[in-house]
Motif scaffolding. Structure first.
Motif, PDB file in Angstrom:
ATOM      1  N   ALA A 176      51.132  45.917  53.345  1.00 11.24           N
ATOM      2  CA  ALA A 176      52.316  45.323  53.969  1.00 11.24           C
ATOM      3  C   ALA A 176      53.334  44.829  52.952  1.00 11.24           C
ATOM      4  N   LEU A 177      52.850  44.295  51.824  1.00 11.08           N
ATOM      5  CA  LEU A 177      53.737  43.636  50.864  1.00 11.08           C
ATOM      6  C   LEU A 177      53.928  44.411  49.570  1.00 11.08           C
ATOM      7  N   GLY A 178      53.102  45.437  49.365  1.00 17.50           N
ATOM      8  CA  GLY A 178      53.203  46.205  48.137  1.00 17.50           C
ATOM      9  C   GLY A 178      52.224  45.720  47.091  1.00 17.50           C
ATOM     10  N   LYS A 179      52.078  46.516  46.040  1.00 21.17           N
ATOM     11  CA  LYS A 179      51.169  46.157  44.951  1.00 21.17           C
ATOM     12  C   LYS A 179      51.654  44.883  44.270  1.00 21.17           C
ATOM     13  N   GLY A 180      50.721  44.207  43.622  1.00 29.49           N
ATOM     14  CA  GLY A 180      51.076  42.979  42.916  1.00 29.49           C
ATOM     15  C   GLY A 180      50.676  41.713  43.647  1.00 29.49           C
ATOM     16  N   VAL A 181      50.067  41.877  44.842  1.00 32.64           N
ATOM     17  CA  VAL A 181      49.653  40.697  45.608  1.00 32.64           C
ATOM     18  C   VAL A 181      48.580  39.914  44.862  1.00 32.64           C
ATOM     19  N   VAL A 182      47.601  40.610  44.285  1.00 36.33           N
ATOM     20  CA  VAL A 182      46.520  39.937  43.566  1.00 36.33           C
ATOM     21  C   VAL A 182      47.077  39.132  42.390  1.00 36.33           C
ATOM     22  N   GLU A 183      47.977  39.752  41.613  1.00 38.61           N
ATOM     23  CA  GLU A 183      48.571  39.054  40.474  1.00 38.61           C
ATOM     24  C   GLU A 183      49.366  37.840  40.927  1.00 38.61           C
ATOM     25  N   ALA A 184      50.100  37.983  42.036  1.00 38.16           N
ATOM     26  CA  ALA A 184      50.913  36.876  42.538  1.00 38.16           C
ATOM     27  C   ALA A 184      50.033  35.718  43.012  1.00 38.16           C
ATOM     28  N   LEU A 185      48.927  36.043  43.674  1.00 39.95           N
ATOM     29  CA  LEU A 185      48.028  35.000  44.150  1.00 39.95           C
ATOM     30  C   LEU A 185      47.359  34.268  42.972  1.00 39.95           C
ATOM     31  N   ALA A 186      46.982  35.019  41.947  1.00 43.88           N
ATOM     32  CA  ALA A 186      46.385  34.384  40.768  1.00 43.88           C
ATOM     33  C   ALA A 186      47.399  33.489  40.071  1.00 43.88           C
ATOM     34  N   ARG A 187      48.654  33.923  40.038  1.00 48.29           N
ATOM     35  CA  ARG A 187      49.712  33.095  39.437  1.00 48.29           C
ATOM     36  C   ARG A 187      49.938  31.832  40.269  1.00 48.29           C
ATOM     37  N   THR A 188      49.879  31.987  41.596  1.00 50.91           N
ATOM     38  CA  THR A 188      49.996  30.833  42.485  1.00 50.91           C
ATOM     39  C   THR A 188      48.885  29.829  42.209  1.00 50.91           C
ATOM     40  N   ALA A 189      47.681  30.323  41.950  1.00 53.59           N
ATOM     41  CA  ALA A 189      46.558  29.432  41.660  1.00 53.59           C
ATOM     42  C   ALA A 189      46.848  28.572  40.441  1.00 53.59           C
ATOM     43  N   GLN A 190      47.363  29.182  39.374  1.00 53.74           N
ATOM     44  CA  GLN A 190      47.630  28.420  38.159  1.00 53.74           C
ATOM     45  C   GLN A 190      48.745  27.401  38.373  1.00 53.74           C
ATOM     46  N   LEU A 191      49.825  27.804  39.042  1.00 48.63           N
ATOM     47  CA  LEU A 191      50.919  26.876  39.314  1.00 48.63           C
ATOM     48  C   LEU A 191      50.457  25.729  40.210  1.00 48.63           C
ATOM     49  N   SER A 192      49.660  26.047  41.216  1.00 50.56           N
ATOM     50  CA  SER A 192      49.143  25.020  42.118  1.00 50.56           C
ATOM     51  C   SER A 192      48.232  24.052  41.377  1.00 50.56           C
ATOM     52  N   ARG A 193      47.415  24.589  40.474  1.00 43.07           N
ATOM     53  CA  ARG A 193      46.518  23.723  39.702  1.00 43.07           C
ATOM     54  C   ARG A 193      47.311  22.762  38.825  1.00 43.07           C
ATOM     55  N   ASP A 194      48.363  23.252  38.191  1.00 45.03           N
ATOM     56  CA  ASP A 194      49.192  22.380  37.356  1.00 45.03           C
ATOM     57  C   ASP A 194      49.808  21.258  38.195  1.00 45.03           C
ATOM     58  N   ASP A 195      50.332  21.625  39.379  1.00 44.66           N
ATOM     59  CA  ASP A 195      50.935  20.620  40.263  1.00 44.66           C
ATOM     60  C   ASP A 195      49.890  19.622  40.753  1.00 44.66           C
ATOM     61  N   ALA A 196      48.729  20.132  41.166  1.00 44.83           N
ATOM     62  CA  ALA A 196      47.680  19.259  41.689  1.00 44.83           C
ATOM     63  C   ALA A 196      47.183  18.296  40.610  1.00 44.83           C
TER      64      ALA A 196
END
Length: 347
Positions: free
Chosen positions: A234-254
């Motif tokens: 549905a969204l195209g390739k790169g979803v896994v990389e984007a989710l992993a990047r979200t994890a790191q950004l979320s961890r920094d914020d948390a």
């Protein structure tokens, strides 16, 4: 001619982690009151274990550890856990242990565990596995245990956290360093699962594919084989990389919000140590809820049973006060508002 690119990437990731472990070990050994030598006068060297199921991720990790550790003067061993959930699992665990020894790893433990039922089969197996790994680390005096979680595993963890609706900490996924004293290290969080599998293939490392990983009865399996492919379609390739990047950004914020809440916790208490509702109300919601969660845990609520909905109910005693009664929390903890103070205690 150098190693295959997949092998080189795996080894580089492990090398970076081993350097960090070695530097931390040296700093600890050189601290006042600590000896950097064994009782026999020889310089001590850290022991690093690899948790290996026999799958591609952990076999690639074990191979890289066996290759890199001796060059840094680090002792390397392994642990394989038999969950006893499938016929012949004991024989398979023995085979994995034999392969680890053939790589030159020592010590190598093959540990059988009993998987309970609390929290569901996946959570129960995970709890039994980590208990066995912790025990092995203590038994051998290991400095660290390497885990083979990849970027794909991280993406799945983020989606599972999103489905639970548990807030930004759930979206932060797995930490590169976790456990007591930073015991657990995950070198592969920036590498995809295919790289690990390719590294095994070019090195002719035999791998075992756990049938549970393809069993639709398990949530993570359904997510891996149905959910993520549907998202990529549905969204195209790169979803896994984007989710992993979200994890790191979320961890920094948390992490930043947790630090803020830690500093704010003392400032919202009166001389008797009770939480003042007016001061709590003045805090940003994300910080206030963290203060409330910490207070509930300190009062005896089990962290693993304390969900976002519990904290939201307690928060309404601050932000939506209409004379409501006490809030019952896990661990027989009660939260109630009394004369402008929030009292959280064992009921």
């Amino acid at each position: 001619m150098g190693p295959h690119p997949a092998v080189a990437a795996i080894r580089l990731a492990v090398r970076h982690v081993l350097h960090d472990i070695l530097n931390g070990h040296r700093a600890t050994s050189e601290a006042p009151g600590r000896s950097a030598q064994t009782p026999h006068g020889r310089p001590s060297s850290p022991l690093v274990l690899v948790a290996c199921s026999g799958g591609a991720d952990s076999m690639a990790l074990a191979s890289a550890l066996a290759f890199e550790a001796p060059k840094l003067g680090i002792r390397a061993g392994g642990v394989t856990v038999d969950h006893g959930l499938q016929p012949g699992s004991d024989l398979r665990a023995d085979e994995v242990a034999l392969r680890l020894r053939e790589m030159g790893l020592d010590p190598v433990d093959c540990v059988a565990v009993t998987v309970g039922r609390e929290g569901g089969p996946e959570a129960a197996a995970r709890d039994a596995r980590y208990a066995a790994l912790d025990a092995a680390a203590v038994r051998h005096g290991a400095t660290a245990i390497l885990l083979g979680h990849t970027r794909d595993d991280q993406a799945e963890t983020v989606l599972l956290g999103l489905a639970r609706g548990s807030g930004i900490r759930s979206l932060s996924g797995m930490a590169a360093v976790s456990g007591a004293g930073g015991r657990y290290r995950r070198p592969f969080l920036q590498l995809d699962r295919q790289t690990a599998r390719k590294a095994c293939m070019v090195q002719s490392l035999p791998v075992w594919d756990d049938p549970h990983n393809a069993d639709p009865a398990y949530t993570r399996s359904r997510l891996r084989h149905e959910g993520l492919p549907a998202l990529e379609k549905a969204l195209g390739k790169g979803v896994v990389e984007a989710l992993a990047r979200t994890a790191q950004l979320s961890r920094d914020d948390a992490d930043a919000l947790d630090a803020w809440a830690g500093q704010a916790a003392a400032s919202v208490r009166d001389a008797a140590g009770l939480l003042e509702c007016a001061k709590l109300y003045a805090l940003p919601p994300a910080v206030r809820r963290r203060v409330l969660r910490r207070a509930a845990i300190e009062a005896g609520a089990p962290a693993g049973s304390l969900f976002a909905r519990h904290i939201e109910e307690v928060d309404r005693l601050i932000t939506g006060w209409r004379g409501q009664g006490a809030i019952n929390l896990p661990g027989k903890v009660v939260a109630q508002r009394q004369g402008g103070r929030l009292v959280i205690r064992q009921g």
